[in-house]
Design an enzyme around this catalytic site. Structure first.
Site, short mmCIF file in Angstrom:
data_model
loop_
_atom_site.label_atom_id
_atom_site.label_comp_id
_atom_site.label_asym_id
_atom_site.label_seq_id
_atom_site.Cartn_x
_atom_site.Cartn_y
_atom_site.Cartn_z
N SER A 68 0.81 -1.22 0.00
CA SER A 68 0.00 0.00 0.00
C SER A 68 0.85 1.28 0.00
O SER A 68 1.96 1.30 0.54
CB SER A 68 -0.94 0.02 1.20
OG SER A 68 -1.78 -1.11 1.19
N1 SAH Z 1 -1.29 -4.36 3.95
C1 SAH Z 1 -0.60 -4.95 2.84
C2 SAH Z 1 -1.31 -4.71 1.54
C3 SAH Z 1 -1.91 -5.95 1.12
S1 SAH Z 1 -2.85 -6.00 -0.36
C4 SAH Z 1 0.81 -4.47 2.78
O1 SAH Z 1 1.15 -3.51 3.48
O2 SAH Z 1 1.60 -5.06 2.06
C5 SAH Z 1 -4.25 -6.89 0.30
C6 SAH Z 1 -4.00 -8.32 0.71
O3 SAH Z 1 -5.26 -8.85 1.15
C7 SAH Z 1 -3.52 -9.24 -0.40
O4 SAH Z 1 -2.33 -9.83 -0.01
C8 SAH Z 1 -4.65 -10.26 -0.55
O5 SAH Z 1 -4.18 -11.56 -0.86
C9 SAH Z 1 -5.29 -10.22 0.82
N2 SAH Z 1 -6.67 -10.68 0.92
C10 SAH Z 1 -7.69 -10.50 0.05
N3 SAH Z 1 -8.82 -11.09 0.52
C11 SAH Z 1 -8.51 -11.64 1.73
C12 SAH Z 1 -9.24 -12.38 2.71
N4 SAH Z 1 -10.53 -12.68 2.57
N5 SAH Z 1 -8.59 -12.79 3.82
C13 SAH Z 1 -7.27 -12.51 3.99
N6 SAH Z 1 -6.52 -11.83 3.11
C14 SAH Z 1 -7.13 -11.39 1.99
#
Ligand code: SAH
Length: 224
Positions: A62
């Site tokens: 992000s």
């Molecule tokens: N906070 C993270 C950004 C992650 S992007 C960082 O700083 O790197 C969002 C993430 O949510 C992705 O890795 C995706 O695989 C995950 N995601 C999507 N749906 C999800 C769910 N139902 N449960 C857990 N993770 C999920």
């Protein structure tokens, strides 16, 4: 890198309303370059730039401003127990774990989850627990939580997450369409009642895929 990081703190965070000293302190200390996938190199301007960075597997690290704004919106205290949905690279996890007592983090992609776990162990974070699974169901074993943060965008606020929020707790979650969302905060008052949801800002997150999220597209299904 340290010059680029100082510029990020001042220009992309402080100048845009991120003032919580714990959030700024955590982001000033954390080496964001360590959160790129193994083998992926980037210039300081990219790592500390004002944009989300692709991390492979269709996901992103992000944008720094969003990480700061979401963490500040949680109003964390030292003793808080936090649930995070969407571990991704673990960068946001590390910001939360630098401030709060415990972070319970859930990721649906096993490859990302394992990489983030190894990375945070290497950086010395001992107050984080990891689960591979559907975070729209929360993580009941750790409930009630003082704060819950969802870092992927869903069509609605998952009921399971609301039910795992303790008295005085704050839930921050992007809600909207697959491509554009609003960042919503729901607080549970000390008497256990839910306060009116607040809209904090517009945002763009990758889709929250799960029982109380979006159904997977074919490419999301093939990757799993
Ligand atoms: N906070 C993270 C950004 C992650 S992007 C960082 O700083 O790197 C969002 C993430 O949510 C992705 O890795 C995706 O695989 C995950 N995601 C999507 N749906 C999800 C769910 N139902 N449960 C857990 N993770 C999920």
């Amino acid at each position: 890198m340290s010059r680029a990081r100082a510029r990020m703190i001042q220009h992309d965070l402080e100048a845009r309303g991120i003032h919580d000293p714990r959030v700024l302190g955590a982001m000033r200390r954390l080496p964001r370059e360590e959160f790129l996938p193994a083998g992926r190199r980037a210039l300081p301007e990219e790592v500390y730039g004002d944009a989300a960075l692709p991390i492979g597997r269709g996901q992103t690290l992000s944008q720094p401003y969003i990480v700061g704004a979401m963490t500040q919106a949680l109003g964390l205290a030292d003793e808080d127990r936090v649930l995070e949905v969407g571990t991704g690279t673990g960068y946001q996890t590390a910001v939360l774990a630098s401030i709060a007592a415990e972070v319970w983090t859930v990721e649906r992609d096993p490859v990302l989850a394992e990489e983030a776990h190894a990375r945070l162990d290497r950086l010395g974070f001992a107050n984080v627990r990891y689960l591979i699974g559907d975070g729209t169901k929360g993580w009941p074993e750790g409930a009630p939580y003082d704060a819950i943060l969802v870092t992927a965008g869903g069509p609605s606020v998952p009921a399971a997450l609301k039910s795992q929020l303790g008295p005085g707790g704050r839930l921050v979650v992007p809600v909207g369409s697959r491509s554009l969302q609003e960042l919503i905060r729901i607080s549970r008052q000390d008497d256990g009642r839910e306060a009116e949801p607040e809209v904090l800002m517009e945002c763009r997150f990758v889709p929250l895929v799960g029982a109380e999220g979006w159904s997977p597209t074919w490419s999301e299904r093939l990757r799993a």
